[in-house]
Design a protein around this motif. Sequence first.
Motif, short mmCIF file in Angstrom:
data_model
loop_
_atom_site.label_atom_id
_atom_site.label_comp_id
_atom_site.label_asym_id
_atom_site.label_seq_id
_atom_site.Cartn_x
_atom_site.Cartn_y
_atom_site.Cartn_z
N ALA A 174 -0.66 13.05 2.47
CA ALA A 174 -1.44 11.84 2.21
C ALA A 174 -1.59 11.59 0.72
CB ALA A 174 -2.81 11.95 2.88
N LEU A 175 -1.81 12.66 -0.05
CA LEU A 175 -1.97 12.50 -1.50
C LEU A 175 -0.68 11.99 -2.14
CD1 LEU A 175 -3.86 12.86 -3.93
CD2 LEU A 175 -2.98 15.19 -4.15
N ALA A 176 0.46 12.32 -1.55
CA ALA A 176 1.74 11.85 -2.08
C ALA A 176 1.87 10.33 -1.97
CB ALA A 176 2.90 12.52 -1.35
N GLN A 177 1.04 9.69 -1.15
CA GLN A 177 1.07 8.24 -1.01
C GLN A 177 -0.01 7.55 -1.85
OE1 GLN A 177 3.37 6.58 0.21
NE2 GLN A 177 4.46 7.97 1.60
N ALA A 178 -0.75 8.31 -2.66
CA ALA A 178 -1.85 7.75 -3.44
C ALA A 178 -1.35 7.26 -4.80
CB ALA A 178 -2.94 8.80 -3.64
N ARG B 139 0.86 -1.19 0.00
CA ARG B 139 0.00 0.00 0.00
C ARG B 139 0.89 1.23 0.00
NH1 ARG B 139 -3.54 -0.18 5.11
NH2 ARG B 139 -4.18 1.84 4.28
N GLY B 140 0.31 2.34 -0.44
CA GLY B 140 1.10 3.57 -0.50
C GLY B 140 2.02 3.57 -1.71
N SER C 7 0.14 11.36 -13.19
CA SER C 7 0.37 12.11 -11.96
C SER C 7 1.80 11.89 -11.52
CB SER C 7 -0.60 11.64 -10.86
OG SER C 7 -1.95 11.85 -11.24
N ASP C 8 2.41 12.94 -10.98
CA ASP C 8 3.81 12.86 -10.57
C ASP C 8 4.07 13.88 -9.47
OD1 ASP C 8 3.87 15.30 -11.95
OD2 ASP C 8 4.83 14.45 -13.73
N ARG C 9 5.34 14.20 -9.24
CA ARG C 9 5.69 15.15 -8.18
C ARG C 9 5.24 16.57 -8.52
NH1 ARG C 9 9.46 14.82 -4.26
NH2 ARG C 9 10.29 16.83 -4.96
N VAL C 10 4.99 16.86 -9.78
CA VAL C 10 4.53 18.19 -10.16
C VAL C 10 3.05 18.36 -9.83
CG1 VAL C 10 4.22 19.82 -12.07
CG2 VAL C 10 6.27 18.38 -11.96
#
Length: 292
Positions: free
Chosen positions: A274-278, A96-97, A207-210
């Motif tokens: 939290a969104l960075a782990q989606a 997960r994550g 989706s990415d770091r940007v």
Amino acid sequence: MSLRIARLGGRALCEDLGRPGHAHLGITGSGAADRASLRRANALVGNRPGAAGIEIVGTLEVWAEAGVMIALAGAQTRAATVLAAGERMSVPFPQRGLRTYLAVRGGLATARTLGSAATDTLSGLGPAPLRAGDVLAVGRDLGDLRTVGDGAGDGAGATDGAGDDTAGGTPLPGPLLMLSVHPGPRADWAEDLGVLFAGEYRVGEESDRVGTRLAGAPLARARAGDAGELPSEGLVRGSVQLPPSGLPVIFGADHPVTGGYPVIAVLTGAAADALAQARPGQAVRFRRTGAW
């Protein structure tokens, strides 16, 4: 002391807490996408919260050229563990994550740009993405070693905490991720802002770091398209932008400093972590926080 990247399956970046305060130069803050998990990993090895570590998406194996203390947080968690000289440690793909943070006691000693060792994937500032065979020097970016006992073990032989969602700093997303948001400066550009909170969205593949692109029910704009777009305005991490498609885009750690589409909401710091782990396909919903 140094660590060698023995094997890499995915992407690994050097990240700290970024380089804030340079937006007037066109430079965003960057830094760890999930700041809470980087802080947690550093706490486990007794570093300062902002010591440079490795942000991993995928798998990684490191080899210790001398004895070092290492901890993981985020999608994979592990209490502080000592690797002897010549010993290896593998970071498997998480169940997960998405992002795992590897901290080494003393932090990574790498070149800094504007005071930060963060890799900014949009501008190209900071260290290059890590590759197999890279040798990473260990520095002396130390805090209080007593923080190693922060509820997750205290050194060699500590148990693996991979099954504990809270031990990694940021709770990992379940089937539905709730994102708390403050009102944005251009909330009035949405014809019916209630649509944002009533529907369920999914994280898009692109989706990415940007930024994170969402799929779901589009929001109609209150202003006709022929009225033109806004002049470029400042953006912050967590900005929820409403492009002409009506599908929200949420900006991440490496966001541009300005944008011309209206920002209708802004994620809280915890929601941005939290969104960075989606992962792509993750279901998300928005909920109001603060005064609307």
